[in-house]
Every structure is written in structure tokens, then in C-alpha cells.
Design an enzyme around this catalytic site. Structure first.
Site, PDB file in Angstrom:
ATOM      1  CG  PHE A   1      -2.001  36.344  92.842  1.00 35.18           C
ATOM      2  CD1 PHE A   1      -2.046  35.893  91.540  1.00 35.18           C
ATOM      3  CD2 PHE A   1      -2.756  35.683  93.808  1.00 35.18           C
ATOM      4  CE1 PHE A   1      -2.828  34.812  91.182  1.00 35.18           C
ATOM      5  CE2 PHE A   1      -3.543  34.596  93.462  1.00 35.18           C
ATOM      6  CZ  PHE A   1      -3.577  34.156  92.154  1.00 35.18           C
TER       7      PHE A   1
ATOM      8  CG  ASN B   1       7.654  39.131 100.768  1.00 33.20           C
ATOM      9  OD1 ASN B   1       8.302  39.871 101.506  1.00 33.20           O
ATOM     10  ND2 ASN B   1       7.123  39.524  99.636  1.00 33.20           N
TER      11      ASN B   1
ATOM     12  CE  LYS C   1       3.300  45.955  91.567  1.00 36.22           C
ATOM     13  NZ  LYS C   1       4.098  44.881  92.183  1.00 36.22           N
TER      14      LYS C   1
HETATM   15  O1  C5P Z   1       3.409  45.221  94.959  1.00 37.75           O
HETATM   16  P1  C5P Z   1       3.036  43.833  95.316  1.00 37.75           P
HETATM   17  O2  C5P Z   1       4.212  43.005  95.819  1.00 37.75           O
HETATM   18  O3  C5P Z   1       1.863  43.723  96.239  1.00 37.75           O
HETATM   19  O4  C5P Z   1       2.570  43.202  93.934  1.00 37.75           O
HETATM   20  C1  C5P Z   1       2.146  41.884  93.853  1.00 37.75           C
HETATM   21  C2  C5P Z   1       2.225  41.413  92.440  1.00 37.75           C
HETATM   22  O5  C5P Z   1       3.401  41.835  91.794  1.00 37.75           O
HETATM   23  C3  C5P Z   1       2.295  39.892  92.403  1.00 37.75           C
HETATM   24  O6  C5P Z   1       1.714  39.450  91.198  1.00 37.75           O
HETATM   25  C4  C5P Z   1       3.793  39.645  92.440  1.00 37.75           C
HETATM   26  O7  C5P Z   1       4.134  38.371  91.908  1.00 37.75           O
HETATM   27  C5  C5P Z   1       4.307  40.775  91.579  1.00 37.75           C
HETATM   28  N1  C5P Z   1       5.638  41.282  91.948  1.00 37.75           N
HETATM   29  C6  C5P Z   1       6.698  41.094  91.063  1.00 37.75           C
HETATM   30  N2  C5P Z   1       7.944  41.593  91.360  1.00 37.75           N
HETATM   31  C7  C5P Z   1       8.150  42.292  92.492  1.00 37.75           C
HETATM   32  C8  C5P Z   1       7.083  42.495  93.402  1.00 37.75           C
HETATM   33  C9  C5P Z   1       5.846  41.971  93.090  1.00 37.75           C
HETATM   34  O8  C5P Z   1       6.512  40.434  90.035  1.00 37.75           O
HETATM   35  N3  C5P Z   1       9.354  42.765  92.751  1.00 37.75           N
END
Ligand code: C5P
Length: 405
Positions: free
Chosen positions: A332, A217, A350
Site C-alpha cells: 500500500f 503513524n 520495494k
Molecule cells: O514507504 P511506505 O511506508 O510508504 O511504504 C508503504 C508500504 O510498505 C505499505 O505496504 C507498508 O505496509 C509497507 N511497509 C513495511 N515496512 C515498513 C514501512 C512500510 O512493510 N517499515
């Protein structure tokens, strides 16, 4: 860090008002600060302001005999552990570079035997002028730490380098001067996050396709690193689990480097227990289900390889469901549209206590500013666009308040 003494020389420029915020941060970090105000500086702020904030007498004139009797200028220049010139105007730096001592400030700078840091702020053309650049180079050759000014819109209406860095960034540079920064890790009982362990994830993850290619990303790691640094400044023990970035580790922070999402998940688990977790990392949602052991070659027939993807673990959601869940979990959300609605849905899905949402349709990623919305069960709070360092300190202060209540 406690007990360190800063001699702050405030020069004449519109950025002088930011010295007030710097004094607040220096004192918050447990250091003492004594101020010297130049004639130019006193056109912008008053000795009274600096005296009230520093709770110390403010010095303005070399010919102030009362002060000479109480504390001579030589002693004043030597009593500090670090001399900080902020804002350092073009004129002050020209005098410093040439050893001119025609005022209290310039005399102290010539007489001191302590490290000197200059934080420049001036019009972009003045900064870029060959004379200023020559003076800056000479100061650096002489061992003066000259910070780079920020770039952006200036009070004079022009745009470019010359803005004073944000006080939080100056504070980090000050902390880094002491004991290679390690002193900041010493627990300070009077700081608001003393005795707390906070876990922060930051940066992207890299999911290998083969030994030379990866899926990732966009993420510079700047916001997460600034939050880790701000939490440490408030006294927390901070574990920063970081994907691959090109940033230096903030002062007082323990950093664990990882590459992939699965490595990040394992490092997060290993860092627990924590009082709070701030999950800023831009974790890749997918990885290839099996990375090639050798470089995938082009076949020459124009047919690209097919990548088969597997979903990565959601580190945030897993943490929220875990029996080791920290008391305060913050996620975030980087969104390009319907920012708040998506953030609230993400919070419920979440399970973190807060989601800090930002609109990344502009140039937030890799940039130095951010505008965020704090989405909690109590509602939404939207903060104006501001530097990532300032956002970080406000989040750290909010975490300290939440853990205290
Ligand atoms: O779903 P999204 O990627 O937008 O979610 C963002 C949040 O979830 C952030 O806090 C990110 O650090 C966390 N995240 C995570 N593990 C993932 C995807 C996102 O901890 N595989």
C-alpha cells in the site's frame, strides 16, 4: 457456513436496491436465501429481480393461497436459520416493536422462532425521531439484532445517520451470527480462495519511547481489517498481523497482535508460507534506538530530551526479497501528493507486484471511504471513491482472479 438459510425481508425504501447486492454476497458465501418483498419494497424493486438473484420463489402476499398450500407462512418463518430485514423502514420496525402482523412480512416476523436482524435505512430525521429510537430500543430489548445505520449524504438530500450500511458490512454481521463466526473458517472447496493462505498486515505500529510514550503513524486499521474479512469470505485462510487498533477481528480470520515494527516483521516471517501477502499496515519508519526503561521526566529547565532514532526494517521490501516470497505481494502507499508517481517508484523500489495507492490528503485515515489506484506492471487502474468494505471486496476478488490465472 454452507447450507445456512437466510429469509430476507425487503422493505420499502430507496435502499431496497442494495438488497440485490446482499443476495449476491449471501450466495457467494455458500448460503441459500429466500426473499419476501413488502408492498412498499415492490415500489422499488420487482419480485422478478429477487427471484432471479436468489433462484428461489419470492413471497409477497399473506393471501397467496398457492404458496400457503405449498409452504405455509409459519413454515416459511421457521425454515430459515436467520431472518434479515433489509432495508428495515421506520414503519416496519414500528410494527415489529408492537407485534403488529398485518402483512406477510410482519406476520413472519411475529411467527418466527429464529434470530432476527434488522438493517435500518431511512431519512435522518425519521431515524432520530423519539418514536423510532424507542422502537429500536424495544426491538433490541426483545433480542432483535438492529444494526446501526451509516452516516452520510442521503438520497433525499439530507445528511446524517440513516443510510443503509454497505452490503459487505451487512454480510459480515450475518456471518458473525453463525457459530460465533467460527463456521466461516471451515474450508469451502467451491469458494474462489479455498485452500489459499493469505497474509495481511494492518494498523499502525507503536515504537516505545519509554513505558508510557510511543511513536506511531495515523492508522485506524479499517482498510486492512476489511480486506482480511473479505478474503476470508472468499474462502481464504487469513493470517492478520495487526498493530494496536480498536477493531474486532473479522469473521474467520486468525489474528496475531503485535506492537512494534520489529515484532510485526517477526510475526510476518512466522506466518509464511503464504500464497499472497497484502501489506496494509502503516509501519513506523523509525523507532528510538533505545527505549527508556522508566518514564522520562521533565527536567524543569525547559530543555526537552533528545530522541535518537534508528530506522525500522522495511517488512514489505524484506518479504519481496525473501526466498519465501509469496507468489503475489501487494503493498500500500499512502501519499499526499503525486500519488501515482510515488506509488510506481515504490513498487519498483520495494518489489511488490501491485501497489494500492491512496491519497491521504483528505480524511481517508480513520474514515469509512477510500479512493485507490491499483498500480501494477500493466499500468494504473483508478477506482472511484467508495466505502472501505467495497474496496476490500474488490481487492479480494482481484486477488482471487490473479491467483487463479
Ligand atoms: O514507504 P511506505 O511506508 O510508504 O511504504 C508503504 C508500504 O510498505 C505499505 O505496504 C507498508 O505496509 C509497507 N511497509 C513495511 N515496512 C515498513 C514501512 C512500510 O512493510 N517499515
Amino acid at each position: 457456513m454452507s447450507g445456512k438459510r437466510i429469509l430476507l425481508i425487503v422493505g420499502g425504501g430507496i435502499a431496497a436496491y442494495k438488497a440485490c447486492e446482499l443476495i449476491r454476497l449471501i450466495r457467494k458465501a455458500g448460503m441459500a436465501v429466500r426473499c419476501v418483498l413488502t408492498d412498499g419494497g415492490s415500489q422499488f424493486i420487482t419480485p422478478m429481480t429477487l427471484a432471479a438473484l436468489s433462484e428461489q420463489p419470492v413471497h409477497t402476499s399473506l393471501w397467496d393461497l398457492k404458496n400457503e398450500a405449498e409452504m405455509g407462512h409459519i413454515r416459511l418463518s421457521r425454515e430459515a436459520d436467520l431472518v434479515v430485514v433489509c432495508p428495515a423502514t421506520a414503519d416496519l420496525m414500528a410494527k415489529m416493536a408492537n407485534g403488529i402482523s398485518d402483512s406477510l412480512a410482519t406476520t413472519l416476523l411475529l411467527a418466527t422462532d429464529k434470530p432476527v436482524m434488522a438493517v435500518p435505512a431511512m431519512n435522518v430525521r425519521m431515524w432520530q425521531h423519539a418514536a423510532t429510537q424507542r422502537n429500536v430500543q424495544r426491538l433490541r430489548d426483545d433480542g432483535v439484532i438492529v444494526l446501526d445505520p451509516d452516516q452520510g449524504a442521503m438520497a433525499c438530500g439530507e445528511y446524517g445517520p440513516g443510510r443503509l450500511p454497505e452490503p459487505e458490512a451487512i454480510m459480515r454481521a450475518i456471518l458473525a451470527q453463525f457459530d460465533g463466526g467460527h463456521a466461516a473458517a471451515a474450508p469451502r472447496a467451491d469458494l474462489p480462495l479455498a485452500g489459499r493462505h493469505v497474509l495481511v498486515t494492518a494498523g499502525p505500529t507503536h515504537e516505545p519511547i519509554d513505558p508510557v510514550r510511543y511513536i506511531a503513524n495515523r492508522s485506524s486499521g479499517k482498510q486492512g481489517y476489511a480486506i482480511a474479512g473479505a478474503l476470508a469470505m472468499l474462502g481464504a485462510r487469513v493470517t492478520l498481523v495487526s498493530g494496536p487498533v480498536t477493531l474486532s477481528t473479522p469473521v474467520g480470520v486468525t489474528r496475531v497482535d503485535v506492537e512494534s515494527a520489529r515484532e510485526m516483521a517477526a510475526a510476518v516471517d512466522a506466518a509464511l508460507p503464504a500464497d499472497a501477502a497484502v501489506m496494509v499496515a502503516a509501519v513506523a519508519d523509525w523507532r528510538t534506538d533505545s527505549a527508556a526503561a522508566t518514564k522520562i521526566k521533565k527536567t524543569g529547565d525547559g530543555v526537552p530530551p533528545t530522541l535518537s532514532l534508528a530506522e525500522n526494517p522495511d517488512i514489505l521490501a524484506t518479504l519481496c526479497r525473501s526466498d519465501k516470497r509469496p507468489g503475489l505481494v501487494i503493498g500500500f502507499a499512502a501519499e499526499t501528493n503525486d500519488v501515482i508517481a510515488h506509488a510506481e517508484a515504490k513498487r519498483l523500489r520495494k518489489g511488490p507486484d501491485w501497489i494500492i495507492a491512496n491519497d491521504v490528503s483528505g480524511d481517508v485515515m480513520g474514515g469509512d471511504r477510500n479512493s485507490v489506484h491499483i498500480v501494477t506492471a500493466a499500468g494504473v487502474e483508478s477506482w472511484d471513491d467508495q466505502p472501505k468494505d467495497v474496496v476490500a471486496m474488490k481487492i479480494a476478488e482481484r486477488i482471487a482472479a490473479a491467483l487463479a490465472s
